[in-house]
Design a protein around this motif. Structure first.
Motif, PDB file in Angstrom:
ATOM      1  N   ASP A 385       0.893  -1.165   0.000  1.00 38.72           N
ATOM      2  CA  ASP A 385       0.000   0.000   0.000  1.00 38.72           C
ATOM      3  C   ASP A 385       0.928   1.210   0.000  1.00 38.72           C
ATOM      4  OD1 ASP A 385      -1.713   2.082   0.539  1.00 38.72           O
ATOM      5  OD2 ASP A 385      -2.801   1.039   2.141  1.00 38.72           O
ATOM      6  N   TRP A 386       0.958   1.933  -1.109  1.00 34.35           N
ATOM      7  CA  TRP A 386       1.957   2.995  -1.268  1.00 34.35           C
ATOM      8  C   TRP A 386       1.354   4.118  -2.098  1.00 34.35           C
ATOM      9  CZ3 TRP A 386       6.852   3.851   0.497  1.00 34.35           C
ATOM     10  CH2 TRP A 386       7.582   4.859  -0.147  1.00 34.35           C
ATOM     11  N   SER A 387       1.250   5.311  -1.519  1.00 32.93           N
ATOM     12  CA  SER A 387       0.709   6.426  -2.302  1.00 32.93           C
ATOM     13  C   SER A 387       1.486   7.699  -2.008  1.00 32.93           C
ATOM     14  CB  SER A 387      -0.775   6.611  -1.990  1.00 32.93           C
ATOM     15  OG  SER A 387      -0.973   6.679  -0.600  1.00 32.93           O
ATOM     16  N   GLU A 388       2.742   7.490  -1.601  1.00 31.17           N
ATOM     17  CA  GLU A 388       3.494   8.668  -1.146  1.00 31.17           C
ATOM     18  C   GLU A 388       4.254   9.376  -2.251  1.00 31.17           C
ATOM     19  OE1 GLU A 388       5.816   7.358   2.214  1.00 31.17           O
ATOM     20  OE2 GLU A 388       4.053   6.248   2.890  1.00 31.17           O
ATOM     21  N   THR A 389       4.446   8.717  -3.378  1.00 33.47           N
ATOM     22  CA  THR A 389       5.184   9.382  -4.463  1.00 33.47           C
ATOM     23  C   THR A 389       4.333   9.381  -5.707  1.00 33.47           C
ATOM     24  OG1 THR A 389       6.137   7.298  -5.107  1.00 33.47           O
ATOM     25  CG2 THR A 389       7.449   8.677  -3.621  1.00 33.47           C
ATOM     26  N   THR A 390       4.698  10.200  -6.659  1.00 32.10           N
ATOM     27  CA  THR A 390       3.896  10.278  -7.876  1.00 32.10           C
ATOM     28  C   THR A 390       4.454   9.386  -8.961  1.00 32.10           C
ATOM     29  OG1 THR A 390       5.199  12.160  -8.532  1.00 32.10           O
ATOM     30  CG2 THR A 390       3.063  12.606  -7.487  1.00 32.10           C
ATOM     31  N   HIS A 391       5.624   8.826  -8.777  1.00 33.75           N
ATOM     32  CA  HIS A 391       6.175   7.985  -9.828  1.00 33.75           C
ATOM     33  C   HIS A 391       6.785   6.715  -9.250  1.00 33.75           C
ATOM     34  CE1 HIS A 391       8.192   6.593 -13.381  1.00 33.75           C
ATOM     35  NE2 HIS A 391       7.399   7.404 -14.056  1.00 33.75           N
ATOM     36  N   PRO A 392       6.493   5.547  -9.854  1.00 36.35           N
ATOM     37  CA  PRO A 392       7.010   4.292  -9.307  1.00 36.35           C
ATOM     38  C   PRO A 392       8.529   4.206  -9.297  1.00 36.35           C
ATOM     39  CG  PRO A 392       5.754   3.922 -11.330  1.00 36.35           C
ATOM     40  CD  PRO A 392       5.561   5.331 -10.965  1.00 36.35           C
ATOM     41  N   SER A 393       9.211   5.057 -10.090  1.00 33.69           N
ATOM     42  CA  SER A 393      10.683   5.003 -10.033  1.00 33.69           C
ATOM     43  C   SER A 393      11.162   5.479  -8.661  1.00 33.69           C
ATOM     44  CB  SER A 393      11.314   5.818 -11.157  1.00 33.69           C
ATOM     45  OG  SER A 393      10.857   7.145 -11.074  1.00 33.69           O
ATOM     46  N   ASP A 394      10.375   6.380  -7.991  1.00 31.68           N
ATOM     47  CA  ASP A 394      10.725   6.784  -6.619  1.00 31.68           C
ATOM     48  C   ASP A 394      10.598   5.588  -5.679  1.00 31.68           C
ATOM     49  OD1 ASP A 394      10.996   9.326  -7.545  1.00 31.68           O
ATOM     50  OD2 ASP A 394       8.948   9.929  -6.976  1.00 31.68           O
ATOM     51  N   SER A 413       4.653  -3.469 -10.705  1.00 37.98           N
ATOM     52  CA  SER A 413       3.464  -3.319 -11.557  1.00 37.98           C
ATOM     53  C   SER A 413       2.297  -2.861 -10.690  1.00 37.98           C
ATOM     54  CB  SER A 413       3.127  -4.645 -12.244  1.00 37.98           C
ATOM     55  OG  SER A 413       2.887  -5.653 -11.279  1.00 37.98           O
ATOM     56  N   THR A 414       1.292  -2.321 -11.343  1.00 43.67           N
ATOM     57  CA  THR A 414       0.065  -2.003 -10.627  1.00 43.67           C
ATOM     58  C   THR A 414      -1.110  -2.436 -11.489  1.00 43.67           C
ATOM     59  OG1 THR A 414      -1.212  -0.296  -9.481  1.00 43.67           O
ATOM     60  CG2 THR A 414      -0.025   0.406 -11.444  1.00 43.67           C
ATOM     61  N   ARG A 415      -2.060  -3.131 -10.900  1.00 45.99           N
ATOM     62  CA  ARG A 415      -3.193  -3.736 -11.624  1.00 45.99           C
ATOM     63  C   ARG A 415      -2.718  -4.484 -12.877  1.00 45.99           C
ATOM     64  NH1 ARG A 415      -7.526   1.038 -11.675  1.00 45.99           N
ATOM     65  NH2 ARG A 415      -5.644   2.168 -12.191  1.00 45.99           N
ATOM     66  N   GLY A 416      -1.590  -5.181 -12.729  1.00 40.79           N
ATOM     67  CA  GLY A 416      -1.120  -6.047 -13.814  1.00 40.79           C
ATOM     68  C   GLY A 416      -0.329  -5.338 -14.895  1.00 40.79           C
ATOM     69  N   LEU A 417      -0.143  -4.033 -14.787  1.00 43.98           N
ATOM     70  CA  LEU A 417       0.573  -3.279 -15.814  1.00 43.98           C
ATOM     71  C   LEU A 417       1.947  -2.870 -15.282  1.00 43.98           C
ATOM     72  CD1 LEU A 417       0.391  -1.886 -18.587  1.00 43.98           C
ATOM     73  CD2 LEU A 417      -0.641   0.078 -17.437  1.00 43.98           C
ATOM     74  N   LYS A 418       2.978  -3.124 -16.091  1.00 41.83           N
ATOM     75  CA  LYS A 418       4.333  -2.796 -15.627  1.00 41.83           C
ATOM     76  C   LYS A 418       4.469  -1.295 -15.367  1.00 41.83           C
ATOM     77  CE  LYS A 418       8.030  -2.547 -18.212  1.00 41.83           C
ATOM     78  NZ  LYS A 418       9.226  -2.788 -19.036  1.00 41.83           N
ATOM     79  N   ALA A 419       5.017  -0.943 -14.196  1.00 44.81           N
ATOM     80  CA  ALA A 419       5.170   0.464 -13.821  1.00 44.81           C
ATOM     81  C   ALA A 419       6.638   0.845 -13.706  1.00 44.81           C
ATOM     82  CB  ALA A 419       4.470   0.720 -12.489  1.00 44.81           C
ATOM     83  N   TRP A 420       7.505  -0.139 -13.534  1.00 41.67           N
ATOM     84  CA  TRP A 420       8.953   0.103 -13.432  1.00 41.67           C
ATOM     85  C   TRP A 420       9.669  -1.199 -13.751  1.00 41.67           C
ATOM     86  CZ3 TRP A 420      12.753  -2.347 -10.715  1.00 41.67           C
ATOM     87  CH2 TRP A 420      14.013  -1.715 -10.688  1.00 41.67           C
ATOM     88  N   PRO A 421      10.785  -1.241 -14.439  1.00 37.80           N
ATOM     89  CA  PRO A 421      11.437  -0.103 -15.097  1.00 37.80           C
ATOM     90  C   PRO A 421      10.760   0.240 -16.427  1.00 37.80           C
ATOM     91  CG  PRO A 421      12.692  -2.127 -15.452  1.00 37.80           C
ATOM     92  CD  PRO A 421      11.551  -2.500 -14.568  1.00 37.80           C
ATOM     93  N   ASP A 422      11.079   1.386 -16.952  1.00 36.71           N
ATOM     94  CA  ASP A 422      10.644   1.836 -18.290  1.00 36.71           C
ATOM     95  C   ASP A 422       9.132   1.914 -18.431  1.00 36.71           C
ATOM     96  OD1 ASP A 422      13.369   1.558 -18.863  1.00 36.71           O
ATOM     97  OD2 ASP A 422      13.070  -0.529 -19.478  1.00 36.71           O
ATOM     98  N   ALA A 423       8.463   2.606 -17.527  1.00 33.47           N
ATOM     99  CA  ALA A 423       7.009   2.728 -17.659  1.00 33.47           C
ATOM    100  C   ALA A 423       6.665   3.928 -18.528  1.00 33.47           C
ATOM    101  CB  ALA A 423       6.388   2.881 -16.291  1.00 33.47           C
ATOM    102  N   VAL A 424       5.505   3.852 -19.178  1.00 33.13           N
ATOM    103  CA  VAL A 424       5.086   4.985 -20.013  1.00 33.13           C
ATOM    104  C   VAL A 424       4.123   5.901 -19.260  1.00 33.13           C
ATOM    105  CG1 VAL A 424       5.450   4.022 -22.303  1.00 33.13           C
ATOM    106  CG2 VAL A 424       3.382   3.419 -21.051  1.00 33.13           C
ATOM    107  N   ASP A 425       3.394   5.352 -18.292  1.00 35.08           N
ATOM    108  CA  ASP A 425       2.382   6.119 -17.559  1.00 35.08           C
ATOM    109  C   ASP A 425       3.034   6.730 -16.312  1.00 35.08           C
ATOM    110  OD1 ASP A 425       0.065   7.038 -16.439  1.00 35.08           O
ATOM    111  OD2 ASP A 425      -1.101   5.251 -16.977  1.00 35.08           O
ATOM    112  N   PHE A 427       1.127   6.943 -13.446  1.00 33.71           N
ATOM    113  CA  PHE A 427       0.440   6.207 -12.375  1.00 33.71           C
ATOM    114  C   PHE A 427       0.093   7.071 -11.170  1.00 33.71           C
ATOM    115  CE2 PHE A 427       2.919   3.116 -14.756  1.00 33.71           C
ATOM    116  CZ  PHE A 427       1.957   2.168 -15.045  1.00 33.71           C
ATOM    117  N   LYS A 428      -0.459   8.269 -11.433  1.00 33.92           N
ATOM    118  CA  LYS A 428      -0.722   9.204 -10.325  1.00 33.92           C
ATOM    119  C   LYS A 428      -1.739   8.674  -9.303  1.00 33.92           C
ATOM    120  CE  LYS A 428       0.534  13.818 -11.802  1.00 33.92           C
ATOM    121  NZ  LYS A 428       0.724  13.883 -13.267  1.00 33.92           N
ATOM    122  N   ILE A 429      -2.687   7.846  -9.752  1.00 33.78           N
ATOM    123  CA  ILE A 429      -3.748   7.477  -8.799  1.00 33.78           C
ATOM    124  C   ILE A 429      -3.688   6.019  -8.362  1.00 33.78           C
ATOM    125  CG2 ILE A 429      -5.442   9.290  -9.297  1.00 33.78           C
ATOM    126  CD1 ILE A 429      -6.743   7.093 -11.193  1.00 33.78           C
ATOM    127  N   ALA A 430      -2.504   5.457  -8.276  1.00 26.51           N
ATOM    128  CA  ALA A 430      -2.398   4.074  -7.797  1.00 26.51           C
ATOM    129  C   ALA A 430      -1.930   4.056  -6.337  1.00 26.51           C
ATOM    130  CB  ALA A 430      -1.410   3.310  -8.659  1.00 26.51           C
TER     131      ALA A 430
END
Ligand code: NAD
Length: 488
Positions: A385-394, A413-425, A427-430
């Motif tokens: 459960d993590w909502s402290e940063t705006t980007h998964p690279s953090d 990943s979040t909801r099955g979609l890769k978020a790091w490394p090399d994400a395109v989104d 992911f502000k609201i995950a």
């Protein structure tokens, strides 16, 4: 021994007693070999204080006869009453729900005049285990559980049913293009079982196009076997499109017993008037006769029923100006079916359930656990459960800063979609992150175990991470037993 099959009968509530009396008369006139035991279920039992709607004393008969012909009951509202069907289904281990969905055009109004299919729905697994967890402010999970043994049992039953009912094809419906492991397992077992039935055609459909085809070209299907949730939805679509919801019977088949009924309810609005249509329950009884191997009697009754329909003898709710010659009540309809026993319909297709009597019960496959495979722990998915940063690279940077002994972070990943490394989104609201840890290069040759995962979790906890769940990542005989994130 009399050669009669013992069955348990419940007359139910509302129109239940009227339609059951009519059905029992038809069974008797057709020569069904049944030794009937009667039990009380439903409203009266609920109101006597039994929360399940079925008294303890009734179980003795049910567990002994293992065959239950049940009229609809009225479930009282509120008051903590439990569903009788769910209680009976669970107690008798009913793994299969069988629902024939058939159009009777032009005699009953239908969207699909050629529809004639049977849905065999798995009844114990899938999302219906009801295992759910809320994990973050934003996210809840529901677990879909599919087993090799459960899939084998239902799929084998579908092929055995097809053979006994004289049907030609079994279609499997899944979503294995998305759920490659869970639905993929069901599809794989379908292919294995299908190979044992060379006399029966088989095919596979993805559920979305499969559902669309059931609604638009149902003649492409004969018997459908599918998982619990898809089966629930598809069987209602099929019954609705067929136009025969009021005429459908259904069977629940289990290792410790089977239950046969109409799919409609107790219709309190017309109870006691003698006008209810007994056809749904009669179709339940026809399924019962097939189940206990009295196929010839099942066929005789079903064909007499079809002949009654095409002769224009109808109950009020299906009567039409064009096709009804005589509108009858419950008893009048039963009389008309009895008068036609031995006759074959001329316009509707007659049914063929084989010529056997007391010889070909539909068998339920023995299931065993599969042989043990070489199971190796490759890593662990740690959900945060993590909502402290705006980007998964953090998040990745903070996780990588934590010193772990045997694991390295490989993907987030979040909801099955890769978020790091090399994400395109971005992911502000995950707030629900799956962090995949696999063996560090330095630990590649060491066998990972649950102790290593516990150490990782302890380290993450000390570093301030909120772990909401973990999933171990296993390979079986060298084959990956977990999905990869989209984009990974
Ligand atoms: P229902 O199926 O009883 O009735 C819906 C409509 O269809 C009513 O207008 C009714 O008159 C008509 N209808 C139903 N069966 C008919 C028949 N054989 N002949 C002619 N018309 C028929 O659904 P409902 O009114 O929502 O439910 C009534 C009660 O039945 C509720 O207490 C519900 O919990 C219970 N129920 C029981 C079962 C079961 O025992 N398996 C299944 C569904 C509903």
């Amino acid at each position: 021994m009399s050669g009669k099959t013992p069955i348990t009968v419940a007359h139910g509530d509302g129109i239940g007693p009227e339609i059951m009396a009519a059905v029992l008369r038809v069974l008797d006139a057709a020569g069904a070999q049944l030794a009937i035991e009667t039990i009380d279920i439903g409203e009266k039992v609920y109101k006597s204080g039994v929360k399940s709607g079925i008294a303890d004393s009734a179980w003795e008969s049910l567990l002994r006869t293992k065959c239950f012909l049940k009229a609809p009951i009225t479930t009282p509202q509120g008051g903590g009453f439990k569903s009788l069907n769910v209680t009976v289904r669970k107690t008798l281990g009913m793994f299969a729900n069988i629902r024939p969905c058939i159009a009777y055009a032009p005699f009953v109004k239908t969207l699909q005049p050629k529809m004639d299919l049977v849905i065999v729905r798995e009844n114990e697994e899938d999302l219906y285990a009801g295992i759910e967890h809320r994990q973050t402010d934003n996210t809840v999970q529901a677990l879909k559980l599919i087993s090799r043994s459960g899939s084998y049992k239902i799929i084998s039953y579908a092929f055995e049913y097809a053979r006994a009912a004289g049907r030609k094809k079994v279609s499997c419906i899944t979503k294995d293009n998305i759920m490659k492991l869970a639905d993929g397992l069901f599809h794989k077992i379908f292919d294995e079982v299908a190979a044992e039935y060379p006399d029966i055609e088989n095919d596979h459909w993805i559920v979305d196009i499969g559902a669309a085809r059931i609604a638009s070209r149902p003649e492409q299907f004969d018997v459908i076997v599918t998982q619990n949730l898809y089966g629930d939805i598809l069987s209602d679509i099929a019954a609705e499109v067929a136009g025969s919801v009021g005429l459908c019977g259904s069977a629940n088949i289990g290792s410790k017993g089977a239950m046969f009924e109409a799919i409609h309810g107790s219709a309190p609005d017309i109870a006691g008037q003698g006008i209810a249509n007994p056809s749904g329950l009669l179709h339940g009884a026809v399924l019962m006769l097939q189940h206990i191997g009295q196929n010839r009697t099942a066929q005789t009754i079903h064909n007499a029923w079809l002949k009654t329909l095409e002769d224009g003898i109808h109950t009020g709710e299906i009567a039409s100006r064009e096709h009804t010659k005589e509108t009858v009540g419950t008893e009048g309809f039963a009389d008309a079916v009895i008068a036609r026993l031995g006759e074959i319909p001329q316009r509707l297709s007659p049914v063929h359930y084989g010529d056997s009597e007391h010889s070909s019960c539909i068998s339920i496959a023995e299931t065993v656990l599969p042989p043990k495979q070489d199971k190796v722990l490759d890593g662990v998915d740690v959900f945060l459960d993590w909502s402290e940063t705006t980007h998964p690279s953090d998040l990745a940077a903070q996780l990588n800063a934590v010193q772990t002994d045997k694991f390295a972070l490989s993907v987030i990943s979040t909801r099955g979609l890769k978020a790091w490394p090399d994400a395109v989104d971005d992911f502000k609201i995950a707030d629900h992150w799956c962090c995949r840890f696999t063996a560090k290069d330095s630990a590649k040759n060491a066998k990972l175990n649950n102790g290593d995962i516990a150490a990782l979790l302890s380290t993450l906890h000390k570093a301030g991470f909120d772990v909401v769940k973990t999933e171990n990542l296993y390979s079986f005989d060298g084959q990956r037993g977990y999905s990869v994130a989209q984009g990974e």
